[in-house]
Design a protein around this motif. Structure first.
Motif, PDB file in Angstrom:
ATOM      1  N   ASP A 161       0.362  -0.818  -1.544  1.00 55.60           N
ATOM      2  CA  ASP A 161       1.809  -0.630  -1.685  1.00 55.60           C
ATOM      3  C   ASP A 161       2.158   0.811  -2.093  1.00 55.60           C
ATOM      4  O   ASP A 161       3.166   1.367  -1.646  1.00 55.60           O
ATOM      5  CB  ASP A 161       2.371  -1.593  -2.731  1.00 55.60           C
ATOM      6  CG  ASP A 161       2.342  -3.033  -2.255  1.00 55.60           C
ATOM      7  OD1 ASP A 161       2.397  -3.946  -3.104  1.00 55.60           O
ATOM      8  OD2 ASP A 161       2.247  -3.249  -1.028  1.00 55.60           O
ATOM      9  N   ALA A 162       1.327   1.379  -2.956  1.00 57.06           N
ATOM     10  CA  ALA A 162       1.591   2.740  -3.442  1.00 57.06           C
ATOM     11  C   ALA A 162       0.963   3.816  -2.561  1.00 57.06           C
ATOM     12  O   ALA A 162       1.051   5.010  -2.870  1.00 57.06           O
ATOM     13  CB  ALA A 162       1.070   2.882  -4.870  1.00 57.06           C
ATOM     14  N   ARG A 163       0.337   3.407  -1.490  1.00 55.97           N
ATOM     15  CA  ARG A 163      -0.318   4.317  -0.533  1.00 55.97           C
ATOM     16  C   ARG A 163      -1.394   5.165  -1.194  1.00 55.97           C
ATOM     17  O   ARG A 163      -1.596   6.342  -0.859  1.00 55.97           O
ATOM     18  CB  ARG A 163       0.717   5.193   0.191  1.00 55.97           C
ATOM     19  CG  ARG A 163       1.556   4.393   1.177  1.00 55.97           C
ATOM     20  CD  ARG A 163       2.499   5.265   1.968  1.00 55.97           C
ATOM     21  NE  ARG A 163       3.600   5.725   1.155  1.00 55.97           N
ATOM     22  CZ  ARG A 163       3.959   6.997   1.026  1.00 55.97           C
ATOM     23  NH1 ARG A 163       3.296   7.956   1.639  1.00 55.97           N
ATOM     24  NH2 ARG A 163       4.985   7.319   0.275  1.00 55.97           N
ATOM     25  N   LYS A 164      -2.098   4.544  -2.155  1.00 51.79           N
ATOM     26  CA  LYS A 164      -3.220   5.249  -2.794  1.00 51.79           C
ATOM     27  C   LYS A 164      -4.548   4.587  -2.447  1.00 51.79           C
ATOM     28  O   LYS A 164      -5.605   5.127  -2.777  1.00 51.79           O
ATOM     29  CB  LYS A 164      -3.052   5.200  -4.320  1.00 51.79           C
ATOM     30  CG  LYS A 164      -1.903   6.028  -4.852  1.00 51.79           C
ATOM     31  CD  LYS A 164      -1.897   5.958  -6.370  1.00 51.79           C
ATOM     32  CE  LYS A 164      -0.768   6.794  -6.953  1.00 51.79           C
ATOM     33  NZ  LYS A 164      -0.784   6.747  -8.434  1.00 51.79           N
ATOM     34  N   ASP A 165      -4.503   3.414  -1.820  1.00 51.84           N
ATOM     35  CA  ASP A 165      -5.743   2.718  -1.554  1.00 51.84           C
ATOM     36  C   ASP A 165      -5.622   1.898  -0.281  1.00 51.84           C
ATOM     37  O   ASP A 165      -4.514   1.640   0.217  1.00 51.84           O
ATOM     38  CB  ASP A 165      -6.094   1.794  -2.731  1.00 51.84           C
ATOM     39  CG  ASP A 165      -4.971   0.838  -3.048  1.00 51.84           C
ATOM     40  OD1 ASP A 165      -4.119   1.180  -3.894  1.00 51.84           O
ATOM     41  OD2 ASP A 165      -4.932  -0.247  -2.437  1.00 51.84           O
TER      42      ASP A 165
END
Lengths: 111, 116
Positions: free
Chosen positions: A67-71
């Motif tokens: 969702d946070a575009r970190k993983d």
């Protein structure tokens, strides 16, 4: 400096098993790509994910962007020997056009 | 539609010699990237070029390495006075015009450089 950590580093499983590979970072990426690389060859693009929470399916492979575009994660259902290879995630971020590659997951699927 | 073509596939050089690696991008692509993959390590970005311009060379060693992408012909990665530590697989990738959100890069099969 943006870093992408993949886990596990190595995975050896039997044909028919399911598996998940993880790609994690403390940085935000505008998009993330998954590649598979076989010995002596270049990386072959599997999928690109762009939107936070996005899920894409490619036959038995399911890719998800956090969702946070970190993983991101790659899930393989009913693995086959042909899935054997080095799986690499790569992210675009930081305002430039270069890709930052993950550390890689070496998958071996045995009969 | 031919993919990204790299040559040679294998290159052997003695210490102190020059290595020239060539890359022809996919048809219609004007953006080229070079990456290096050292044994047991991941791919590391070296340089990003458009036709006749170096856009980002932040990953390229300051000495002995240079890259070009002329108006006509392939992109060239040149390594002068090679040392054993330069032994690696060098990959070229190309892309169409990148967007703000994504940059889909397609890779060649690589050039494996061995320095004796």
């Amino acid at each position: 400096t943006q870093l992408l950590e993949q886990s596990p580093q190595f995975l050896s499983i039997q044909e028919g098993e399911n598996l998940t590979v993880y790609c994690n970072s403390s940085s935000v990426f505008s998009s993330l790509q998954w590649y598979r690389q076989e010995p002596g060859e270049g990386p072959v693009l599997l999928v690109t994910v762009v939107t936070g929470g996005e899920v894409k399916k490619l036959k038995r492979l399911t890719f998800q962007f956090g969702d946070a575009r970190k993983d991101s994660s790659l899930h393989i259902t009913a693995a086959q020997p042909g899935d054997t290879g080095l799986y690499l995630c790569a992210g675009k971020g930081g305002g430039g056009n270069k890709l930052t590659f993950g550390t890689g997951t070496q998958l071996k699927v045995e009969l | 539609n031919a993919g990204v073509m790299q040559n040679p596939r294998h290159l052997v050089r003695r210490r102190g010699q020059e290595a020239r690696l060539r890359c022809s991008p996919m048809k219609g692509h004007s953006h080229v990237y070079w990456y290096r993959q050292l044994p047991e390590e991941g791919l590391k970005f070296m340089v990003y070029l458009q036709k006749e311009n170096i856009i980002d060379e932040s990953g390229m060693p300051k000495e002995r390495f240079s890259a070009e992408f002329p108006k006509e012909g392939p992109s060239i990665l040149r390594i002068q006075q090679v040392v054993r530590g330069d032994s690696a697989a060098y990959f070229c990738a190309s892309s169409p015009l990148p967007s703000l959100a994504k940059n889909i890069q397609y890779f060649g099969a690589g050039t494996r450089l061995s320095v004796l």
